[in-house]
Enzyme design. Sequence first.
Site, PDB file in Angstrom:
ATOM      1  N   CYS A 156      14.718   5.834 -21.703  1.00  0.00           N
ATOM      2  CA  CYS A 156      16.047   5.204 -21.817  1.00  0.00           C
ATOM      3  C   CYS A 156      16.694   4.937 -20.464  1.00  0.00           C
ATOM      4  O   CYS A 156      17.671   4.197 -20.390  1.00  0.00           O
ATOM      5  CB  CYS A 156      16.977   6.090 -22.633  1.00  0.00           C
ATOM      6  SG  CYS A 156      16.587   6.040 -24.366  1.00  0.00           S
TER       7      CYS A 156
HETATM    8  N1  CO8 Z   1      20.829  10.859 -44.199  1.00  0.00           N
HETATM    9  C1  CO8 Z   1      21.462  11.908 -44.745  1.00  0.00           C
HETATM   10  N2  CO8 Z   1      21.441  13.140 -44.216  1.00  0.00           N
HETATM   11  C2  CO8 Z   1      20.722  13.323 -43.102  1.00  0.00           C
HETATM   12  C3  CO8 Z   1      20.011  12.261 -42.483  1.00  0.00           C
HETATM   13  C4  CO8 Z   1      20.078  10.998 -43.087  1.00  0.00           C
HETATM   14  N3  CO8 Z   1      19.456   9.925 -42.556  1.00  0.00           N
HETATM   15  N4  CO8 Z   1      19.386  12.744 -41.389  1.00  0.00           N
HETATM   16  C5  CO8 Z   1      19.684  14.040 -41.305  1.00  0.00           C
HETATM   17  N5  CO8 Z   1      20.488  14.416 -42.341  1.00  0.00           N
HETATM   18  C6  CO8 Z   1      21.035  15.746 -42.652  1.00  0.00           C
HETATM   19  C7  CO8 Z   1      20.219  16.849 -42.023  1.00  0.00           C
HETATM   20  O1  CO8 Z   1      19.150  17.214 -42.860  1.00  0.00           O
HETATM   21  C8  CO8 Z   1      21.239  17.935 -41.897  1.00  0.00           C
HETATM   22  O2  CO8 Z   1      21.425  18.562 -43.135  1.00  0.00           O
HETATM   23  P1  CO8 Z   1      21.753  20.152 -43.226  1.00  0.00           P
HETATM   24  O3  CO8 Z   1      23.059  20.309 -42.531  1.00  0.00           O
HETATM   25  O4  CO8 Z   1      21.779  20.396 -44.690  1.00  0.00           O
HETATM   26  O5  CO8 Z   1      20.624  20.815 -42.483  1.00  0.00           O
HETATM   27  C9  CO8 Z   1      22.523  17.190 -41.571  1.00  0.00           C
HETATM   28  O6  CO8 Z   1      22.319  15.859 -42.044  1.00  0.00           O
HETATM   29  C10 CO8 Z   1      22.809  17.139 -40.074  1.00  0.00           C
HETATM   30  O7  CO8 Z   1      21.606  16.747 -39.379  1.00  0.00           O
HETATM   31  P2  CO8 Z   1      21.488  16.772 -37.818  1.00  0.00           P
HETATM   32  O8  CO8 Z   1      21.905  18.104 -37.317  1.00  0.00           O
HETATM   33  O9  CO8 Z   1      20.138  16.260 -37.404  1.00  0.00           O
HETATM   34  O10 CO8 Z   1      22.587  15.648 -37.478  1.00  0.00           O
HETATM   35  P3  CO8 Z   1      23.354  15.403 -36.139  1.00  0.00           P
HETATM   36  O11 CO8 Z   1      24.788  15.464 -36.416  1.00  0.00           O
HETATM   37  O12 CO8 Z   1      22.818  16.196 -35.010  1.00  0.00           O
HETATM   38  O13 CO8 Z   1      22.995  13.863 -35.867  1.00  0.00           O
HETATM   39  C11 CO8 Z   1      21.574  12.594 -34.449  1.00  0.00           C
HETATM   40  C12 CO8 Z   1      21.650  13.488 -35.669  1.00  0.00           C
HETATM   41  C13 CO8 Z   1      22.361  11.317 -34.739  1.00  0.00           C
HETATM   42  C14 CO8 Z   1      20.104  12.240 -34.198  1.00  0.00           C
HETATM   43  C15 CO8 Z   1      22.184  13.286 -33.232  1.00  0.00           C
HETATM   44  O14 CO8 Z   1      21.673  14.570 -33.092  1.00  0.00           O
HETATM   45  C16 CO8 Z   1      21.943  12.539 -31.944  1.00  0.00           C
HETATM   46  O15 CO8 Z   1      22.208  11.366 -31.807  1.00  0.00           O
HETATM   47  N6  CO8 Z   1      21.504  13.245 -30.911  1.00  0.00           N
HETATM   48  C17 CO8 Z   1      21.271  12.641 -29.633  1.00  0.00           C
HETATM   49  C18 CO8 Z   1      19.904  12.114 -29.648  1.00  0.00           C
HETATM   50  C19 CO8 Z   1      19.684  11.107 -28.583  1.00  0.00           C
HETATM   51  O16 CO8 Z   1      20.550  10.553 -27.968  1.00  0.00           O
HETATM   52  N7  CO8 Z   1      18.441  10.838 -28.362  1.00  0.00           N
HETATM   53  C20 CO8 Z   1      18.104   9.843 -27.443  1.00  0.00           C
HETATM   54  C21 CO8 Z   1      16.771   9.494 -27.761  1.00  0.00           C
HETATM   55  S1  CO8 Z   1      16.436   7.932 -27.234  1.00  0.00           S
HETATM   56  C22 CO8 Z   1      15.600   7.977 -25.777  1.00  0.00           C
HETATM   57  O17 CO8 Z   1      15.670   8.807 -24.967  1.00  0.00           O
HETATM   58  C23 CO8 Z   1      14.666   6.865 -25.571  1.00  0.00           C
HETATM   59  C24 CO8 Z   1      13.311   7.278 -25.958  1.00  0.00           C
HETATM   60  C25 CO8 Z   1      12.407   6.125 -25.858  1.00  0.00           C
HETATM   61  C26 CO8 Z   1      12.701   5.067 -26.882  1.00  0.00           C
HETATM   62  C27 CO8 Z   1      12.012   5.311 -28.154  1.00  0.00           C
HETATM   63  C28 CO8 Z   1      12.080   4.089 -29.036  1.00  0.00           C
HETATM   64  C29 CO8 Z   1      11.478   4.313 -30.376  1.00  0.00           C
END
Ligand code: CO8
Length: 374
Positions: A156
Amino acid sequence: MHKVAISGTGIFTPEKIITNAELVASYNAYAEAWNAAHRAEIDAGEMAEKPMSSEEFILRASGIERRYVMEKDGVLDPEVMHPLLAERSDDELSIMAEIAVAAAREALAKAGRRADDIDAVICAASNHERAYPAIAIEIQQALGIKGFAFDMNVACSSATFGIQAAADMIRCGSAKAILMVNPEITSGHHEWRDRDCHFIFGDVCTAVVLERTEGLASDGAWEILSTRCLTEFSNNIRNNNGFLRRTRDGHMADRRDMQFYQEGRKVFKQVVPIVVDLMQSHLADEGLAPSQLARMWLHQANKNMNDLIGEKVLGRVPDAQEQPNVLQDYANTSSAGSIIAFSKYSDDLPAGSLGIICSFGAGYSAGSVLVRRM
Ligand code: CO8
């Protein structure tokens, strides 16, 4: 040493859009079919049922409403769940070069430059469609640019690291003007079958023209005051696909780790302080206070993350126009995100305005580019 400016930017935006509603309907159909196919193992407690995705969760957790993609039929087909892109012969322009050329033409036009004025091309992206020859060299040839070209990948942060590489070369005199492009076909290395991340990414390409501040051909360029790049190893965002794949047992298997995977919560918690410290120390090194910034163009991964970073850097909640988001429309476009925000939301600022372009992501990697409107 020469001074360096960003004199033009361009964006190639694919025509096709996938809304959260379409994405969730497709994922849920896939999950239901998977659960039906594995019912016996699920009932025996040998496998966990795949839970359903929800639009409400996606918007709340990320701020993403839709994403652009190069191809949507394959992505949305529950029996495919990845883009279907026609293979091109070696004599045809590759798809990454094609979208980079489109973004580059716009950036060159804004800079008032032609191919003859450019003497290097950097293709900086989080994945490249082949090992060699470099996509950058193909772009160079397609545009008719003389000089040299190379690919680089810092996930990224590819664009900010690309800007630093280009700016340093121009400062030192190894090039006068450089085209730096970020073709991001994330849909190809994203895992659309994983509920935790299926909503995150979108496709796009951005382009930036960098050149000496003397003799600019356009008004309103942004001088690069300085850049900072930082990396710190982490396994929390990873993709194990690579050229050694066929040397290992089970290489043909449909393995989860051959696409993007992450520990999203850990990434959120660990990356925020790294980025805040990078921006604050960069500003302090330049004798500047965060309050002097007219705008911050942040990496577009997650709205909640950007809100928190903005608040920590400024010491107050930033106004929407101080820290524009594009991820509601584009989702996370990896290295291109901060450049889309910069390209779309910088023309309104008057001469003398200070701003910062900041990226963060896999590696971990983070980059900060401090700019002033000329
Ligand atoms: N729908 C419904 N519920 C869901 C879903 C969904 N789609 N997904 C997860 N849940 C549930 C989970 O199971 C969990 O349930 P429970 O509480 O019962 O366990 C609850 O929702 C909360 O889940 P999370 O804790 O995972 O949710 P978050 O609030 O942490 O949100 C995010 C998830 C949005 C992924 C968040 O953690 C985030 O954005 N983190 C930052 C990540 C980030 O910025 N990464 C960057 C990566 S990109 C990068 O570096 C480039 C890489 C190269 C590119 C690759 C291209 C493919």
